[in-house]
Design a protein around this motif. Structure first.
Motif, PDB file in Angstrom:
ATOM      1  N   LEU A  32      -8.105   3.917  -5.377  1.00 43.50           N
ATOM      2  CA  LEU A  32      -6.930   3.172  -4.915  1.00 43.50           C
ATOM      3  C   LEU A  32      -5.706   4.028  -4.605  1.00 43.50           C
ATOM      4  CD1 LEU A  32      -6.950   0.017  -7.183  1.00 43.50           C
ATOM      5  CD2 LEU A  32      -7.458   0.136  -4.765  1.00 43.50           C
ATOM      6  N   THR A  33      -5.702   5.268  -5.035  1.00 43.12           N
ATOM      7  CA  THR A  33      -4.483   6.082  -4.957  1.00 43.12           C
ATOM      8  C   THR A  33      -3.833   6.068  -3.573  1.00 43.12           C
ATOM      9  OG1 THR A  33      -5.999   7.551  -6.070  1.00 43.12           O
ATOM     10  CG2 THR A  33      -3.692   8.145  -6.116  1.00 43.12           C
ATOM     11  N   GLU A  34      -4.674   6.250  -2.563  1.00 45.18           N
ATOM     12  CA  GLU A  34      -4.162   6.336  -1.199  1.00 45.18           C
ATOM     13  C   GLU A  34      -3.475   5.031  -0.773  1.00 45.18           C
ATOM     14  OE1 GLU A  34      -3.331   8.651   1.890  1.00 45.18           O
ATOM     15  OE2 GLU A  34      -4.406   9.276   0.073  1.00 45.18           O
ATOM     16  N   VAL A  35      -4.129   3.927  -1.083  1.00 45.45           N
ATOM     17  CA  VAL A  35      -3.610   2.623  -0.674  1.00 45.45           C
ATOM     18  C   VAL A  35      -2.275   2.323  -1.336  1.00 45.45           C
ATOM     19  CG1 VAL A  35      -4.235   0.230  -0.366  1.00 45.45           C
ATOM     20  CG2 VAL A  35      -6.000   1.926  -0.636  1.00 45.45           C
ATOM     21  N   ILE A  36      -2.161   2.749  -2.601  1.00 47.93           N
ATOM     22  CA  ILE A  36      -0.906   2.492  -3.313  1.00 47.93           C
ATOM     23  C   ILE A  36       0.236   3.164  -2.568  1.00 47.93           C
ATOM     24  CG2 ILE A  36       0.354   2.969  -5.441  1.00 47.93           C
ATOM     25  CD1 ILE A  36      -2.375   2.679  -6.887  1.00 47.93           C
ATOM     26  N   LYS A  37       0.011   4.395  -2.098  1.00 46.88           N
ATOM     27  CA  LYS A  37       1.031   5.114  -1.319  1.00 46.88           C
ATOM     28  C   LYS A  37       1.336   4.372  -0.030  1.00 46.88           C
ATOM     29  CE  LYS A  37      -0.160   9.701  -2.937  1.00 46.88           C
ATOM     30  NZ  LYS A  37      -1.165  10.685  -2.575  1.00 46.88           N
ATOM     31  N   GLN A  38       0.253   3.934   0.653  1.00 45.95           N
ATOM     32  CA  GLN A  38       0.454   3.249   1.936  1.00 45.95           C
ATOM     33  C   GLN A  38       1.287   1.975   1.767  1.00 45.95           C
ATOM     34  OE1 GLN A  38      -3.762   3.320   3.297  1.00 45.95           O
ATOM     35  NE2 GLN A  38      -2.858   3.811   5.274  1.00 45.95           N
ATOM     36  N   PHE A  39       0.986   1.229   0.712  1.00 40.42           N
ATOM     37  CA  PHE A  39       1.755   0.005   0.475  1.00 40.42           C
ATOM     38  C   PHE A  39       3.222   0.343   0.219  1.00 40.42           C
ATOM     39  CE2 PHE A  39      -2.098  -2.638  -0.540  1.00 40.42           C
ATOM     40  CZ  PHE A  39      -1.819  -3.624   0.394  1.00 40.42           C
ATOM     41  N   LYS A  40       3.474   1.442  -0.486  1.00 39.08           N
ATOM     42  CA  LYS A  40       4.855   1.842  -0.758  1.00 39.08           C
ATOM     43  C   LYS A  40       5.609   2.074   0.538  1.00 39.08           C
ATOM     44  CE  LYS A  40       5.208   3.720  -5.353  1.00 39.08           C
ATOM     45  NZ  LYS A  40       4.618   4.833  -6.069  1.00 39.08           N
ATOM     46  N   VAL A  41       4.943   2.769   1.473  1.00 40.88           N
ATOM     47  CA  VAL A  41       5.570   3.041   2.760  1.00 40.88           C
ATOM     48  C   VAL A  41       5.869   1.729   3.479  1.00 40.88           C
ATOM     49  CG1 VAL A  41       5.229   4.113   5.020  1.00 40.88           C
ATOM     50  CG2 VAL A  41       4.446   5.276   2.954  1.00 40.88           C
TER      51      VAL A  41
END
Lengths: 382, 253
Positions: A32-41
């Motif tokens: 999930l790490t990548e998606v968490i960053k994407q959602f933040k953006v």
């Protein structure tokens, strides 16, 4: 780093009035790490469009962490946008998401109020004070129960647990002799060595006998013995009683009418009070021998010379003063050890904590008690 | 044919001169609730401990999720351990941590999820197992027996395991609590789709939730299969188990 083929991904499409998030990959714990960053953006620059559609058709292996992440972010997007829809859910996914949605319960405000730091400090101070007061109250209750058990012993001498007392004397006294011997021998050596150098300067070497005789018997061996016993037996009393409390053995004893003070506390206390003066006497002998040994090595003083001088300068009262301290120190160590043992609460961590506290308290109290003895006896001219 | 999740072949276990298992064979399929039965001292819990690598059998082979448990390197062991959750008989919650910290600990150690997401996961798990929200801040010593079982179930579920091992999950619960716990396990399996392996001697659980089971007796598996298949076997252990006064009541119903 190797690119993980299964990692969760989002691809963003903007079609005039609609903002589409196409999700794919494994939406589980490890990916999930990548998606968490994407959602933040995405949340940083919220899209100013009418509707947002999240498509999870090609999401595989969604687990609870993935589902919760998805729901949390839908909730956040809803704050800024009129319409957020989720499409492409399979039946199973739908059921799972529904269940988590019910449990997350976005209605309540999940932010917590924090009180100011000053009132927090005051609150902590109050709590600490009350717990200290309660603590000392508990100690008096413990002493009271011990004395009532003691009077019961006096009234019913047949109820005295002689066997337990003997066993405790062996455990706390006899078994401790090697370590007591070693420490007191070394103390004798250290004292003799340090004073030999100084006394030789004045040509007063013979006074080493007075020095060792009095300091070892009167102060050092009671103190050293007490410290060894506090570390050895005080801690074991706390741990034993603490474990017995956790395993409910003490409660079991109470229900059977075995007063734990009569069966556990007093035998330990009495055993230690008997054993301690004997151990101090033993430590006296070994300590003096240590001094004698160094006197011979360093000052060429023969053993017979040392002993005859010792007989003339070491008044018997010094030995008695040292021995008298024994029962007092023993009482302090046993009382603190048992009291802390009863304080252990029902978790394993507290055994360690109370054992540490018990040893620290016992050593402190022994030294404080020794200071009181020093002052009082000197004032009395003994 | 369903996939197998756990297979044990020719297991021999011995404590000193005391032989516990002599040639034990069993197979557990994906998605099942599988019961390990047997009287006290028949080695049910020992068998479970062998599956979760707490104990090594003297000989035999054990496959869990296509891993040969007895021949794994430390990294594979770590990976495998993340794929199951274990509920111990007495809960075995870490007594120095709160319930929430107990549940969060594997998530914090093994994943890189941000703290607020971990907190959300923990809270949903707590609610999922039917604990009140304030239980999150309590320490294990402050919980009742039933709450301890639920909290340790939540901890076992923290990483969304593929297999859930339960050691006597309903022991020490009252009949109402035990039934609720059984139902909880059923509904969670429905939602999360894991396999359950449970050691039990609660006859009610066996009748209501277990799909397949095996009965241990005489140091061996005396019967394995669905409840109906097992009941047809006329081994004395089974007679004893299901046709004693407590079992008979159920068999008639």
């Amino acid at each position: 780093m190797i690119d993980d083929p299964n990692k969760a991904k989002i691809v963003v499409h903007t079609e005039h009035e609609c903002f589409r998030l196409i999700c794919s990959g494994d939406w589980n714990l490890n990916h999930l790490t990548e998606v968490i960053k994407q959602f933040k953006v995405i949340h940083k620059n919220p899209p100013s469009v009418q509707s947002i559609d999240i498509d999870i058709t090609s999401v595989e292996n969604i687990d609870s962490s993935g589902a919760i992440l998805l729901l949390n972010n839908i909730h956040k997007l809803e704050e800024n946008s009129d319409q957020v829809s989720l499409s492409g859910t399979s039946d199973e996914q739908h059921k799972m998401l529904e269940m988590f949605r019910q449990q997350l319960d976005y209605q309540e405000d999940r932010t917590q109020k924090k009180s100011s730091s000053l009132s927090q400090d005051l609150e902590n101070l109050g709590k600490k004070t009350i717990s200290y007061l309660k603590n000392s109250g508990d100690f008096f209750a413990f002493l009271g129960e011990t004395y009532s058990a003691f009077f019961y012993y006096l009234l019913h001498p047949s109820s005295i647990r002689f066997r337990a007392i003997i066993k405790n004397i062996e455990e706390a006294g006899v078994r401790a002799l090697p370590i007591v011997a070693l420490t007191s021998f070394l103390i004798g050596v250290v004292i003799a060595y340090q004073s030999a150098v100084q006394l030789e300067k004045f040509g007063a070497s013979i006074f080493i006998v007075d020095m060792i005789g009095i300091s070892v018997t009167r102060e050092l061996s009671p103190l050293i013995t007490a410290i060894v016993v506090a570390g050895r037996s005080g801690s074991s009393y706390t741990a034993q009683l603490g474990v017995m409390k956790i395993t409910e053995e003490i409660d079991a004893m109470r229900t059977m009418g075995f007063n734990p003070f009569r069966f556990l506390v007093l035998p330990r206390m009495i055993a230690l009070m008997i054993a301690m003066p004997l151990m101090i006497f033993f430590a006296d002998l070994i300590g003096i021998f240590g001094g004698m040994f160094v006197a011979k090595l360093q000052l060429n003083m023969s053993y017979s010379e040392f002993v005859s001088r010792l007989q003339s300068v070491l008044e018997i009262k010094h030995v008695w003063v040292g021995l008298i301290k024994g029962p007092f120190f023993a009482w302090l160590i046993a009382a603190v050890g048992c009291y802390r043992g009863f304080q252990v609460s029902y978790n394993t961590e507290s055994i360690g904590r109370y054992t540490t506290i018990s040893v620290v308290n016992a050593i402190f109290l022994v030294i404080a008690c020794d200071a009181v003895f020093s002052v009082v006896l000197t004032e009395l001219g003994i | 044919m369903k996939n197998t999740v756990v297979t044990m072949r020719n297991i021999v276990t011995r404590f000193g001169v005391n032989v516990v298992h002599k040639d034990v064979n069993l197979t557990i399929y994906e998605g099942d609730i599988y019961g390990l039965l047997g009287g006290s001292g028949s080695g049910k819990s020992t068998l479970l401990r062998e599956m979760i690598m707490l104990l090594r059998p003297e000989s035999g082979s054990i496959q869990v999720l296509d891993n040969d448990v007895l021949a794994l390197n430390p990294r594979q062991v770590d990976d495998l351990r993340k794929k199951w959750g274990v509920l111990f008989q007495s809960g075995a919650l870490y007594s120095s941590l709160t319930v929430a910290e107990n549940i969060a600990i594997t998530l914090k150690e093994y994943t890189e999820l941000p703290v607020d997401l971990v907190n959300d996961i923990v809270m949903t798990k707590i609610k999922m197992v039917g604990l009140p929200e304030h239980a999150a801040r309590l320490f294990p010593a402050e919980l009742s027996g039933g709450m301890i079982k639920r909290a340790s179930l939540a901890r076992a579920l923290a990483m969304d395991p593929q297999i859930l091992f339960l050691d006597e999950p309903t022991s020490g619960l009252d009949p109402v609590g035990a039934e609720a716990f059984d139902k909880l396990i059923m509904s969670l399996r429905e939602l999360l789709g894991f396999t359950v392996v449970m050691v039990t001697h609660d006859l009610d659980s066996i009748w209501t939730i277990v799909d397949r089971l095996c009965v241990l007796g005489d140091k061996k598996v005396v019967a394995e299969g669905s409840l109906k298949e097992v009941m047809e076997c006329d081994h004395p252990t089974i007679e004893h188990f299901f046709k004693g006064s407590r079992g008979a009541l159920r068999s008639r119903a």
